[in-house]
Design a protein around this motif. Structure first.
Motif, PDB file in Angstrom:
ATOM      1  N   CYS A  56       4.194 -72.947  78.249  1.00  0.00           N
ATOM      2  CA  CYS A  56       4.421 -70.970  78.939  1.00  0.00           C
ATOM      3  C   CYS A  56       5.349 -71.665  80.254  1.00  0.00           C
ATOM      4  CB  CYS A  56       2.755 -70.994  79.576  1.00  0.00           C
ATOM      5  SG  CYS A  56       1.990 -72.486  80.694  1.00  0.00           S
ATOM      6  N   GLY A  57       6.193 -72.703  80.609  1.00  0.00           N
ATOM      7  CA  GLY A  57       7.010 -73.240  81.124  1.00  0.00           C
ATOM      8  C   GLY A  57       6.001 -72.809  82.633  1.00  0.00           C
ATOM      9  N   ARG A  58       7.695 -72.147  83.634  1.00  0.00           N
ATOM     10  CA  ARG A  58       6.898 -71.864  84.503  1.00  0.00           C
ATOM     11  C   ARG A  58       6.451 -70.283  84.516  1.00  0.00           C
ATOM     12  NH1 ARG A  58       7.601 -73.451  89.966  1.00  0.00           N
ATOM     13  NH2 ARG A  58       7.944 -71.240  90.360  1.00  0.00           N
ATOM     14  N   SER A  59       6.806 -69.910  83.375  1.00  0.00           N
ATOM     15  CA  SER A  59       6.714 -68.422  83.426  1.00  0.00           C
ATOM     16  C   SER A  59       5.415 -67.767  83.734  1.00  0.00           C
ATOM     17  CB  SER A  59       6.603 -67.993  81.830  1.00  0.00           C
ATOM     18  OG  SER A  59       6.360 -67.247  81.215  1.00  0.00           O
ATOM     19  N   PRO A  60       4.399 -66.316  83.801  1.00  0.00           N
ATOM     20  CA  PRO A  60       3.766 -66.374  84.633  1.00  0.00           C
ATOM     21  C   PRO A  60       2.945 -65.598  83.214  1.00  0.00           C
ATOM     22  CG  PRO A  60       5.084 -64.962  84.969  1.00  0.00           C
ATOM     23  CD  PRO A  60       5.812 -66.070  84.777  1.00  0.00           C
ATOM     24  N   ALA A  61       3.447 -65.519  81.752  1.00  0.00           N
ATOM     25  CA  ALA A  61       2.591 -64.516  81.473  1.00  0.00           C
ATOM     26  C   ALA A  61       1.010 -65.912  80.737  1.00  0.00           C
ATOM     27  CB  ALA A  61       3.402 -65.426  79.928  1.00  0.00           C
ATOM     28  N   LEU A  62       0.995 -66.825  80.635  1.00  0.00           N
ATOM     29  CA  LEU A  62      -0.387 -66.901  80.262  1.00  0.00           C
ATOM     30  C   LEU A  62      -1.493 -66.664  81.969  1.00  0.00           C
ATOM     31  CD1 LEU A  62      -2.157 -68.823  79.096  1.00  0.00           C
ATOM     32  CD2 LEU A  62      -2.076 -71.010  80.399  1.00  0.00           C
ATOM     33  N   LEU A  63      -0.848 -66.647  83.054  1.00  0.00           N
ATOM     34  CA  LEU A  63      -1.780 -65.703  83.725  1.00  0.00           C
ATOM     35  C   LEU A  63      -2.063 -64.309  82.815  1.00  0.00           C
ATOM     36  CD1 LEU A  63      -2.866 -65.282  86.659  1.00  0.00           C
ATOM     37  CD2 LEU A  63      -0.997 -65.551  87.444  1.00  0.00           C
ATOM     38  N   ASP A  64      -0.666 -63.517  82.530  1.00  0.00           N
ATOM     39  CA  ASP A  64      -1.064 -62.276  82.523  1.00  0.00           C
ATOM     40  C   ASP A  64      -1.690 -62.463  80.872  1.00  0.00           C
ATOM     41  OD1 ASP A  64       0.736 -61.793  84.043  1.00  0.00           O
ATOM     42  OD2 ASP A  64       2.415 -61.608  83.183  1.00  0.00           O
ATOM     43  N   VAL A  65      -1.851 -62.981  80.291  1.00  0.00           N
ATOM     44  CA  VAL A  65      -3.330 -63.168  79.057  1.00  0.00           C
ATOM     45  C   VAL A  65      -4.158 -63.236  78.912  1.00  0.00           C
ATOM     46  CG1 VAL A  65      -3.351 -64.760  77.081  1.00  0.00           C
ATOM     47  CG2 VAL A  65      -1.135 -63.839  77.504  1.00  0.00           C
ATOM     48  N   ILE A  66      -4.617 -64.049  80.388  1.00  0.00           N
ATOM     49  CA  ILE A  66      -6.016 -63.731  80.858  1.00  0.00           C
ATOM     50  C   ILE A  66      -7.065 -62.764  81.953  1.00  0.00           C
ATOM     51  CG2 ILE A  66      -6.244 -66.898  80.059  1.00  0.00           C
ATOM     52  CD1 ILE A  66      -6.179 -67.099  83.267  1.00  0.00           C
ATOM     53  N   SER A  67      -5.758 -62.453  82.212  1.00  0.00           N
ATOM     54  CA  SER A  67      -6.408 -61.291  83.255  1.00  0.00           C
ATOM     55  C   SER A  67      -6.442 -59.840  82.500  1.00  0.00           C
ATOM     56  CB  SER A  67      -4.949 -61.951  84.429  1.00  0.00           C
ATOM     57  OG  SER A  67      -3.605 -61.218  84.580  1.00  0.00           O
ATOM     58  N   GLY A  68      -5.372 -60.334  81.459  1.00  0.00           N
ATOM     59  CA  GLY A  68      -5.659 -58.958  80.688  1.00  0.00           C
ATOM     60  C   GLY A  68      -4.130 -57.807  80.995  1.00  0.00           C
ATOM     61  N   GLN A  69      -3.254 -58.987  82.179  1.00  0.00           N
ATOM     62  CA  GLN A  69      -2.143 -57.840  81.562  1.00  0.00           C
ATOM     63  C   GLN A  69      -1.390 -58.048  80.809  1.00  0.00           C
ATOM     64  OE1 GLN A  69      -2.099 -56.488  84.331  1.00  0.00           O
ATOM     65  NE2 GLN A  69      -3.940 -56.732  85.380  1.00  0.00           N
ATOM     66  N   ALA A  70      -1.775 -58.646  80.060  1.00  0.00           N
ATOM     67  CA  ALA A  70      -1.005 -58.638  78.782  1.00  0.00           C
ATOM     68  C   ALA A  70      -1.470 -59.228  77.270  1.00  0.00           C
ATOM     69  CB  ALA A  70       0.604 -59.807  78.365  1.00  0.00           C
ATOM     70  N   SER A  71      -1.809 -58.828  76.319  1.00  0.00           N
ATOM     71  CA  SER A  71      -2.081 -59.470  74.874  1.00  0.00           C
ATOM     72  C   SER A  71      -1.245 -60.495  74.465  1.00  0.00           C
ATOM     73  CB  SER A  71      -2.057 -58.973  73.688  1.00  0.00           C
ATOM     74  OG  SER A  71      -0.794 -58.428  73.210  1.00  0.00           O
ATOM     75  N   PRO A  72      -2.859 -61.807  73.236  1.00  0.00           N
ATOM     76  CA  PRO A  72      -1.758 -62.580  73.664  1.00  0.00           C
ATOM     77  C   PRO A  72      -0.608 -62.086  72.658  1.00  0.00           C
ATOM     78  CG  PRO A  72      -4.083 -63.195  73.106  1.00  0.00           C
ATOM     79  CD  PRO A  72      -3.685 -61.306  73.535  1.00  0.00           C
ATOM     80  N   ALA A  73      -0.570 -61.753  71.689  1.00  0.00           N
ATOM     81  CA  ALA A  73       0.447 -60.837  70.420  1.00  0.00           C
ATOM     82  C   ALA A  73       1.941 -60.618  71.654  1.00  0.00           C
ATOM     83  CB  ALA A  73       0.041 -60.157  69.897  1.00  0.00           C
TER      84      ALA A  73
END
Length: 231
Positions: A175-192
């Protein structure tokens, strides 16, 4: 236990707790000792913006309060380490709960925000849903920016997180510095969606990332209300 030099003048357990650990940086020092003893340079490295004089002052205050103690470790060249006392260790659950509460208001990191190994490890303990992990056995390796890598083992409701690569992880998450993992666990984005957008890259099955999103969850704080609430 030495009395605090600054008091709220309140006969109250919460006020007393704030007198002991409520000074600026104090709880972050405790946070960085929850995972184990550290030498002074290690504490300073984990809190790069704290002035050395303030770090020394907080350590002295926490030691006087019976929260932190110094110990000599003969196995180290510079053998003096700081560690939590038994009394200080009782703060671990408090810190996790407070960290979870605060994380609900996190958005995306600023360009100069520091994300440390201890913060990465504790964020996983903070958001772990042990009830959802009953009967689950899975391993992860998470690679953040720079050289920051953690390994995660879930074993029938129990969680273990530590520094380093996992030789046989079921899933590797980059994930680097990307907030994508935070988005996933907070439901802001699906894993896909996170993988498709390039915010996350994985080695392994998408299903294990979907499992990760069920095991580690973060609900967002409600939007603040303005004005007077009328009933």
């Amino acid at each position: 236990m030495a009395p605090p030099t600054r008091t709220y003048g309140q006969f109250c357990g919460l006020a007393r707790a704030m007198e002991l650990v409520g000074e600026r940086w104090a709880l972050l020092v405790v946070r960085d000792l929850v995972l184990g003893p550290k030498r002074y340079p290690e504490l300073k490295a984990g809190l790069p913006r704290i002035p050395p004089s303030i770090l020394s002052a907080r350590l002295n205050e926490l030691e006087a309060a019976g929260v932190v103690r110094r110990r000599v470790r003969p196995d180290l060249d510079a053998g003096l380490v700081y560690e939590l006392t038994d009394y200080g260790s009782e703060l671990d659950r408090v810190l996790l709960d407070l960290g979870l509460w605060g994380a609900r208001s996190l958005s995306h990191p600023a360009a100069d925000d520091v994300f440390t190994l201890d913060a990465a490890i504790l964020s996983l303990y903070t958001t772990f849903r042990s009830d959802d992990a009953a009967g689950v056995q899975v391993t992860y390796e998470i690679r953040y920016s720079g050289e920051l890598v953690v390994r995660v083992t879930v074993d029938d409701g129990a969680l273990e997180v530590s520094e380093g690569h996992h030789p046989n992880a079921d899933l590797v998450i980059r994930c680097g510095r990307s907030p994508a993992l935070l988005d996933v666990i907070s439901g802001q984005a699906s894993p896909a969606e996170a993988v498709r957008s390039g915010g996350l890259s994985i080695e392994g099955d998408l299903g294990d990332l979907e499992l990760f999103a069920r095991l580690f969850r973060l609900t967002s704080a409600p939007e603040p209300q303005t004005g007077v609430v009328l009933h």
